[in-house]
Scaffold this active site. Structure first.
Site, PDB file in Angstrom:
ATOM      1  N   GLU A 277      -5.398  12.167  -6.693  1.00 34.47           N
ATOM      2  CA  GLU A 277      -4.809  10.896  -6.240  1.00 34.47           C
ATOM      3  C   GLU A 277      -5.598  10.308  -5.068  1.00 34.47           C
ATOM      4  O   GLU A 277      -5.046  10.091  -3.988  1.00 34.47           O
ATOM      5  CB  GLU A 277      -3.361  11.118  -5.790  1.00 34.47           C
ATOM      6  CG  GLU A 277      -2.439  11.704  -6.832  1.00 34.47           C
ATOM      7  CD  GLU A 277      -1.065  12.036  -6.269  1.00 34.47           C
ATOM      8  OE1 GLU A 277      -0.883  12.038  -5.028  1.00 34.47           O
ATOM      9  OE2 GLU A 277      -0.173  12.304  -7.065  1.00 34.47           O
ATOM     10  N   PRO A 278      -6.873  10.059  -5.250  1.00 29.75           N
ATOM     11  CA  PRO A 278      -7.633   9.537  -4.118  1.00 29.75           C
ATOM     12  C   PRO A 278      -7.271   8.089  -3.804  1.00 29.75           C
ATOM     13  O   PRO A 278      -7.072   7.282  -4.707  1.00 29.75           O
ATOM     14  CB  PRO A 278      -9.084   9.632  -4.598  1.00 29.75           C
ATOM     15  CG  PRO A 278      -9.001   9.548  -6.075  1.00 29.75           C
ATOM     16  CD  PRO A 278      -7.687  10.162  -6.475  1.00 29.75           C
ATOM     17  N   GLY A 279      -7.178   7.777  -2.548  1.00 35.85           N
ATOM     18  CA  GLY A 279      -6.936   6.400  -2.115  1.00 35.85           C
ATOM     19  C   GLY A 279      -8.097   5.941  -1.259  1.00 35.85           C
ATOM     20  O   GLY A 279      -8.974   5.193  -1.670  1.00 35.85           O
ATOM     21  N   ARG A 280      -8.153   6.508  -0.035  1.00 37.52           N
ATOM     22  CA  ARG A 280      -9.151   6.099   0.955  1.00 37.52           C
ATOM     23  C   ARG A 280     -10.585   6.223   0.433  1.00 37.52           C
ATOM     24  O   ARG A 280     -11.395   5.329   0.625  1.00 37.52           O
ATOM     25  CB  ARG A 280      -8.981   6.979   2.198  1.00 37.52           C
ATOM     26  CG  ARG A 280      -9.720   6.485   3.418  1.00 37.52           C
ATOM     27  CD  ARG A 280      -9.639   7.519   4.547  1.00 37.52           C
ATOM     28  NE  ARG A 280      -8.296   7.973   4.808  1.00 37.52           N
ATOM     29  CZ  ARG A 280      -7.472   7.434   5.703  1.00 37.52           C
ATOM     30  NH1 ARG A 280      -7.865   6.419   6.422  1.00 37.52           N
ATOM     31  NH2 ARG A 280      -6.259   7.929   5.873  1.00 37.52           N
ATOM     32  N   ARG A 316      -4.728  -0.235  11.727  1.00 38.20           N
ATOM     33  CA  ARG A 316      -5.114   1.158  11.964  1.00 38.20           C
ATOM     34  C   ARG A 316      -5.533   1.476  13.411  1.00 38.20           C
ATOM     35  O   ARG A 316      -5.102   2.487  13.958  1.00 38.20           O
ATOM     36  CB  ARG A 316      -6.212   1.604  10.980  1.00 38.20           C
ATOM     37  CG  ARG A 316      -5.818   1.454   9.511  1.00 38.20           C
ATOM     38  CD  ARG A 316      -6.780   2.147   8.564  1.00 38.20           C
ATOM     39  NE  ARG A 316      -6.653   3.580   8.643  1.00 38.20           N
ATOM     40  CZ  ARG A 316      -7.505   4.366   9.256  1.00 38.20           C
ATOM     41  NH1 ARG A 316      -8.576   3.863   9.824  1.00 38.20           N
ATOM     42  NH2 ARG A 316      -7.302   5.658   9.300  1.00 38.20           N
ATOM     43  N   TYR A 320      -3.000   4.144  14.919  1.00 35.83           N
ATOM     44  CA  TYR A 320      -3.441   5.547  15.015  1.00 35.83           C
ATOM     45  C   TYR A 320      -4.563   5.743  16.019  1.00 35.83           C
ATOM     46  O   TYR A 320      -5.121   6.835  16.105  1.00 35.83           O
ATOM     47  CB  TYR A 320      -3.983   6.039  13.664  1.00 35.83           C
ATOM     48  CG  TYR A 320      -3.173   5.674  12.444  1.00 35.83           C
ATOM     49  CD1 TYR A 320      -1.913   6.242  12.230  1.00 35.83           C
ATOM     50  CD2 TYR A 320      -3.671   4.795  11.496  1.00 35.83           C
ATOM     51  CE1 TYR A 320      -1.183   5.914  11.094  1.00 35.83           C
ATOM     52  CE2 TYR A 320      -2.938   4.469  10.361  1.00 35.83           C
ATOM     53  CZ  TYR A 320      -1.703   5.030  10.173  1.00 35.83           C
ATOM     54  OH  TYR A 320      -0.977   4.707   9.063  1.00 35.83           O
ATOM     55  N   CYS A 347      -0.106 -10.971  20.988  1.00 29.73           N
ATOM     56  CA  CYS A 347       0.400 -10.759  22.342  1.00 29.73           C
ATOM     57  C   CYS A 347       0.831  -9.319  22.582  1.00 29.73           C
ATOM     58  O   CYS A 347       2.020  -9.049  22.810  1.00 29.73           O
ATOM     59  CB  CYS A 347       1.560 -11.702  22.593  1.00 29.73           C
ATOM     60  SG  CYS A 347       1.011 -13.390  22.474  1.00 29.73           S
ATOM     61  N   GLU A 348      -0.083  -8.399  22.461  1.00 37.10           N
ATOM     62  CA  GLU A 348       0.201  -6.998  22.746  1.00 37.10           C
ATOM     63  C   GLU A 348      -1.083  -6.342  23.227  1.00 37.10           C
ATOM     64  O   GLU A 348      -2.154  -6.611  22.683  1.00 37.10           O
ATOM     65  CB  GLU A 348       0.634  -6.251  21.470  1.00 37.10           C
ATOM     66  CG  GLU A 348       1.870  -6.794  20.847  1.00 37.10           C
ATOM     67  CD  GLU A 348       2.780  -5.703  20.299  1.00 37.10           C
ATOM     68  OE1 GLU A 348       2.625  -4.525  20.685  1.00 37.10           O
ATOM     69  OE2 GLU A 348       3.632  -6.058  19.492  1.00 37.10           O
ATOM     70  N   TYR A 376      -6.079   0.905   3.423  1.00 36.87           N
ATOM     71  CA  TYR A 376      -5.003   0.753   4.415  1.00 36.87           C
ATOM     72  C   TYR A 376      -5.326  -0.386   5.392  1.00 36.87           C
ATOM     73  O   TYR A 376      -4.988  -0.319   6.564  1.00 36.87           O
ATOM     74  CB  TYR A 376      -4.747   2.076   5.156  1.00 36.87           C
ATOM     75  CG  TYR A 376      -4.497   3.227   4.211  1.00 36.87           C
ATOM     76  CD1 TYR A 376      -3.319   3.307   3.499  1.00 36.87           C
ATOM     77  CD2 TYR A 376      -5.468   4.227   3.995  1.00 36.87           C
ATOM     78  CE1 TYR A 376      -3.098   4.345   2.592  1.00 36.87           C
ATOM     79  CE2 TYR A 376      -5.249   5.258   3.093  1.00 36.87           C
ATOM     80  CZ  TYR A 376      -4.063   5.314   2.398  1.00 36.87           C
ATOM     81  OH  TYR A 376      -3.843   6.324   1.510  1.00 36.87           O
TER      82      TYR A 376
HETATM   83  N1  LLP Z   1      -0.987  10.792  -2.733  1.00 34.48           N
HETATM   84  C1  LLP Z   1       0.072  10.771  -1.917  1.00 34.48           C
HETATM   85  C2  LLP Z   1       1.325  11.368  -2.360  1.00 34.48           C
HETATM   86  C3  LLP Z   1      -0.038  10.171  -0.638  1.00 34.48           C
HETATM   87  O1  LLP Z   1       1.014  10.167   0.161  1.00 34.48           O
HETATM   88  C4  LLP Z   1      -1.265   9.591  -0.254  1.00 34.48           C
HETATM   89  C5  LLP Z   1      -1.411   8.955   1.063  1.00 34.48           C
HETATM   90  C6  LLP Z   1      -2.347   9.627  -1.162  1.00 34.48           C
HETATM   91  C7  LLP Z   1      -2.175  10.243  -2.397  1.00 34.48           C
HETATM   92  C8  LLP Z   1      -3.686   9.015  -0.853  1.00 34.48           C
HETATM   93  O2  LLP Z   1      -4.294   9.654   0.209  1.00 34.48           O
HETATM   94  P1  LLP Z   1      -5.804   9.299   0.614  1.00 34.48           P
HETATM   95  O3  LLP Z   1      -6.719   9.757  -0.497  1.00 34.48           O
HETATM   96  O4  LLP Z   1      -5.881   7.840   0.806  1.00 34.48           O
HETATM   97  O5  LLP Z   1      -6.018  10.032   1.846  1.00 34.48           O
HETATM   98  N2  LLP Z   1      -2.032   4.618   6.523  1.00 34.48           N
HETATM   99  C9  LLP Z   1      -2.786   5.810   6.830  1.00 34.48           C
HETATM  100  C10 LLP Z   1      -2.895   6.729   5.631  1.00 34.48           C
HETATM  101  C11 LLP Z   1      -1.571   7.145   5.044  1.00 34.48           C
HETATM  102  C12 LLP Z   1      -1.712   7.991   3.817  1.00 34.48           C
HETATM  103  C13 LLP Z   1      -0.415   8.191   3.146  1.00 34.48           C
HETATM  104  N3  LLP Z   1      -0.474   8.912   1.918  1.00 34.48           N
HETATM  105  C14 LLP Z   1      -4.150   5.393   7.358  1.00 34.48           C
HETATM  106  O6  LLP Z   1      -4.409   4.199   7.486  1.00 34.48           O
HETATM  107  O7  LLP Z   1      -4.951   6.263   7.709  1.00 34.48           O
END
Ligand code: LLP
Length: 424
Positions: A277-280, A316, A320, A347-348, A376
């Protein structure tokens, strides 16, 4: 191997995305603006797909990183599935043409309406996060006269060694079912008439730059798969979640090839289908946020470069303390380095894109690029301070396409209503 490469490079001192000068895009579409590289998206998807060629697998793009329909369509066309976390994300994934049979659905707080929607659409599986949720899915599947395929999201209690806000697989985190009681929860699931157990899931955190926690968690899951087998529960899908990091500054995160290599001996002789499940990693370095310098002012101990993008556009850094590399779109000759905060118009005091940076001097009206903003970025943007959200553009070679219009003031008030008694 090494880090995932992208297509944002300087040519003749102008930052380009693929073959297009970014300064040109900023002039055409205005700023702030998110710009994505098609070739980078494809390269990153293929990096995963090719790495796992040796074993049956499914790459479910985590929509939370970026939900733009054009980007989802890119992945859908490559054959990707989706990891969704809400009814809205499920809707978007389906709309982009991702097959429901390739969609997994996680999240600790799925509502009855969302569960019914997902069951009726025939998704691959729910990644279930509690026994009460299991019972709810069973109840709703019964009403639909259908069986709901599920995996349990197991919390393996492993420290991913990343920012605490994006760690998810520790005992103290709200996610998943405790490792120690997972077998009992599976037995409970097996007792439910309308539930079909097909998988096991974990996701331990995000921006992980170390393979060790991944491997520990993976091994713990394999151990559970073996124990479940003894109890007559067979697992077909092993979903290892997302979480691989990208390079924001000087991190050297593992390449998907390395992950695949580590998994290979462990997957041999197992007829498990592996889900990622890659996102980033898919979108992070495929997108930049371009912003214009509005004003420069000299503070007590630093300059403030005030730009037209703020924490509402990219949360971000404020949220963070995340680092995003910031550089001028046009490299000019004879510019000194300055010590500055790059800040937005909100304004922060937390409204910064970069703090205490040593960067080449930029002048009023020039553009700067906030790098690695594809993940993100837009998805976490807001209308805070009543700021319309930016436009988004996709570049493929020398062509560019508007993939989301900049919001207007009318968009800001859309849906708001003034009660009758206040009128007149
Ligand atoms: N699968 C599940 C169940 C998740 O909760 C997440 C991310 C992913 C996959 C994807 O993860 P990745 O490959 O993107 O690391 N907003 C934060 C990141 C929050 C991630 C939440 N879950 C940021 O900007 O760093």
């Amino acid at each position: 191997m090494g880090v995932l490469l992208h297509f944002f490079t300087y040519k003749k001192n102008i930052l380009h995305v693929e073959d297009v000068p970014i300064s040109e895009l900023a002039e055409i579409y205005g700023t702030p603006i998110y710009i994505y590289s098609y070739k980078t998206l494809i390269r990153h998807y293929k990096a995963y797909d090719d790495s796992f060629k040796y074993h049956p697998h499914l790459i479910c793009f985590a929509l939370k990183a970026n939900t733009n329909r054009a980007l989802l369509t890119v992945f859908a066309k490559e054959g990707a599935g989706a990891d969704v976390v809400s009814g809205g994300e499920l809707y978007r994934a389906l709309m982009a043409g991702i097959s429901p049979k390739k969609i997994v659905y996680a999240g600790v707080g799925k509502t009855a309406v969302e569960i019914e929607y997902a069951i009726r659409q025939g998704i691959l599986m729910f990644n279930v996060e509690s026994e009460q949720e299991l019972a709810e899915i069973d109840r709703i599947a019964g009403i639909c006269n259908m069986k709901a395929p599920i995996a349990l999201r197991v919390n393996p209690d492993i420290d991913p060694m990343t920012h605490p806000y994006i760690s998810t697989g520790l005992k103290k985190n709200k996610f998943g079912i405790p490792y120690e009681t997972a077998i009992e929860s599976y037995k409970f699931a097996a007792s439910l008439k309308n539930i079909e157990i097909i998988g096991i899931h974990k996701h331990i955190g995000s921006q992980i730059v170390n393979l060790a926690p991944f491997m520990d968690a993976f091994n713990r899951l394999l151990h559970l798969v073996d124990m479940l087998k003894e109890d007559g529960i067979s697992i077909k899908y092993l979903d290892i979640g997302g979480g691989l990091g990208i390079q924001y500054l000087d991190e050297i995160p593992p390449h998907p090839t390395e992950l695949a290599k580590e998994f290979k001996p462990l997957l041999q002789d197992r007829d498990l289908i592996i889900i990622l499940e890659p996102g980033r990693t898919m979108v992070g370095n495929a997108g930049v946020l371009i912003t214009k310098v509005l004003y420069i002012k000299n503070g007590y101990d630093r300059d403030f470069i005030i730009v037209d993008a703020g924490m509402n556009d990219l949360a971000r850094p404020a949220m963070y303390g995340a680092y995003h590399h910031i550089m001028p779109v046009a490299k000019k000759k004879n510019r000194q380095e300055v010590f500055a905060d790059i800040v937005g118009p909100i304004c922060e005091s937390g409204d910064f894109l970069g703090k205490e940076r040593q960067i080449p001097e930029v002048k009023q009206g020039e553009f700067v690029a906030v790098m690695s903003a594809g993940a993100y970025g837009y998805t976490m943007s807001s209308n805070y301070n009543s700021r319309p959200r930016p436009a988004e553009v996709l570049v493929n070679g020398s062509e560019h396409f508007l993939i989301r219009q900049r919001e207007t003031y009318e968009d800001l008030v859309k849906g708001e209503m003034v009660p009758e008694f206040l009128k007149g």
